[in-house]
Design a protein around this motif. Structure first.
Motif, PDB file in Angstrom:
ATOM      1  N   GLU A   1       0.835  -1.205   0.000  1.00 58.28           N
ATOM      2  CA  GLU A   1       0.000   0.000   0.000  1.00 58.28           C
ATOM      3  C   GLU A   1       0.870   1.256   0.000  1.00 58.28           C
ATOM      4  O   GLU A   1       0.583   2.231  -0.695  1.00 58.28           O
ATOM      5  CB  GLU A   1      -0.943  -0.002   1.209  1.00 58.28           C
ATOM      6  CG  GLU A   1      -2.036  -1.054   1.134  1.00 58.28           C
ATOM      7  CD  GLU A   1      -1.556  -2.466   1.489  1.00 58.28           C
ATOM      8  OE1 GLU A   1      -0.447  -2.624   2.066  1.00 58.28           O
ATOM      9  OE2 GLU A   1      -2.283  -3.412   1.161  1.00 58.28           O
ATOM     10  N   VAL A   2       1.954   1.248   0.782  1.00 59.52           N
ATOM     11  CA  VAL A   2       2.873   2.384   0.801  1.00 59.52           C
ATOM     12  C   VAL A   2       3.528   2.545  -0.568  1.00 59.52           C
ATOM     13  O   VAL A   2       3.647   3.653  -1.089  1.00 59.52           O
ATOM     14  CB  VAL A   2       3.935   2.219   1.918  1.00 59.52           C
ATOM     15  CG1 VAL A   2       5.040   3.250   1.785  1.00 59.52           C
ATOM     16  CG2 VAL A   2       3.282   2.292   3.285  1.00 59.52           C
ATOM     17  N   LEU A   3       3.918   1.429  -1.177  1.00 52.38           N
ATOM     18  CA  LEU A   3       4.529   1.489  -2.508  1.00 52.38           C
ATOM     19  C   LEU A   3       3.544   2.057  -3.527  1.00 52.38           C
ATOM     20  O   LEU A   3       3.940   2.823  -4.404  1.00 52.38           O
ATOM     21  CB  LEU A   3       5.024   0.110  -2.923  1.00 52.38           C
ATOM     22  CG  LEU A   3       6.046   0.070  -4.047  1.00 52.38           C
ATOM     23  CD1 LEU A   3       7.304   0.846  -3.677  1.00 52.38           C
ATOM     24  CD2 LEU A   3       6.394  -1.363  -4.395  1.00 52.38           C
ATOM     25  N   ASP A   4       2.265   1.694  -3.398  1.00 56.24           N
ATOM     26  CA  ASP A   4       1.223   2.282  -4.257  1.00 56.24           C
ATOM     27  C   ASP A   4       1.256   3.801  -4.177  1.00 56.24           C
ATOM     28  O   ASP A   4       1.262   4.497  -5.189  1.00 56.24           O
ATOM     29  CB  ASP A   4      -0.174   1.832  -3.811  1.00 56.24           C
ATOM     30  CG  ASP A   4      -0.577   0.466  -4.286  1.00 56.24           C
ATOM     31  OD1 ASP A   4       0.085  -0.087  -5.177  1.00 56.24           O
ATOM     32  OD2 ASP A   4      -1.571  -0.056  -3.754  1.00 56.24           O
ATOM     33  N   ARG A   5       1.264   4.314  -2.952  1.00 51.83           N
ATOM     34  CA  ARG A   5       1.237   5.771  -2.755  1.00 51.83           C
ATOM     35  C   ARG A   5       2.502   6.430  -3.289  1.00 51.83           C
ATOM     36  O   ARG A   5       2.439   7.468  -3.935  1.00 51.83           O
ATOM     37  CB  ARG A   5       1.026   6.100  -1.285  1.00 51.83           C
ATOM     38  CG  ARG A   5      -0.382   5.811  -0.794  1.00 51.83           C
ATOM     39  CD  ARG A   5      -0.659   6.454   0.553  1.00 51.83           C
ATOM     40  NE  ARG A   5       0.293   6.082   1.578  1.00 51.83           N
ATOM     41  CZ  ARG A   5       0.144   5.071   2.435  1.00 51.83           C
ATOM     42  NH1 ARG A   5      -0.955   4.340   2.391  1.00 51.83           N
ATOM     43  NH2 ARG A   5       1.063   4.814   3.335  1.00 51.83           N
ATOM     44  N   LEU A   6       3.646   5.833  -3.008  1.00 50.00           N
ATOM     45  CA  LEU A   6       4.911   6.411  -3.474  1.00 50.00           C
ATOM     46  C   LEU A   6       5.025   6.395  -4.990  1.00 50.00           C
ATOM     47  O   LEU A   6       5.570   7.322  -5.592  1.00 50.00           O
ATOM     48  CB  LEU A   6       6.092   5.679  -2.851  1.00 50.00           C
ATOM     49  CG  LEU A   6       6.276   5.844  -1.351  1.00 50.00           C
ATOM     50  CD1 LEU A   6       7.378   4.927  -0.842  1.00 50.00           C
ATOM     51  CD2 LEU A   6       6.584   7.290  -1.010  1.00 50.00           C
TER      52      LEU A   6
END
Length: 84
Positions: A72-77
């Motif tokens: 999920e963090v990678l999605d945002r980044l």
């Protein structure tokens, strides 16, 4: 780097080396195995952001061992969906 990697091999106790493949997939993407190692899954996820084509990581869900919200963090980044 070419579009595919032929194999991974331990270079030392703390690093890995990838050898590029001579054969292209045609699609520009590749599939890598995590071997259920969360570090490999997360590293390949980050590398996949800059790779040509789609990067499929087999066993990507093992990232939850050390970082449950990693994808999920990678999605945002990345500013785009990273499917797992």
């Amino acid at each position: 780097w070419p579009k595919t990697c032929r194999r991974w091999a331990p270079a030392s106790r703390c690093s890995m080396t990838a050898w590029p493949s001579r054969a292209a997939t045609g699609s520009g993407g590749t599939t890598v195995r995590s071997f259920d190692d969360h570090r490999i899954a997360m590293a390949m996820g980050v590398a996949g952001l800059v790779a040509e084509g789609e990067t499929i990581i087999e066993g990507a869900e093992c990232a939850r061992i050390s970082f449950p919200g990693f994808w999920e963090v990678l999605d945002r980044l990345a500013g785009r969906p990273v499917a797992v």
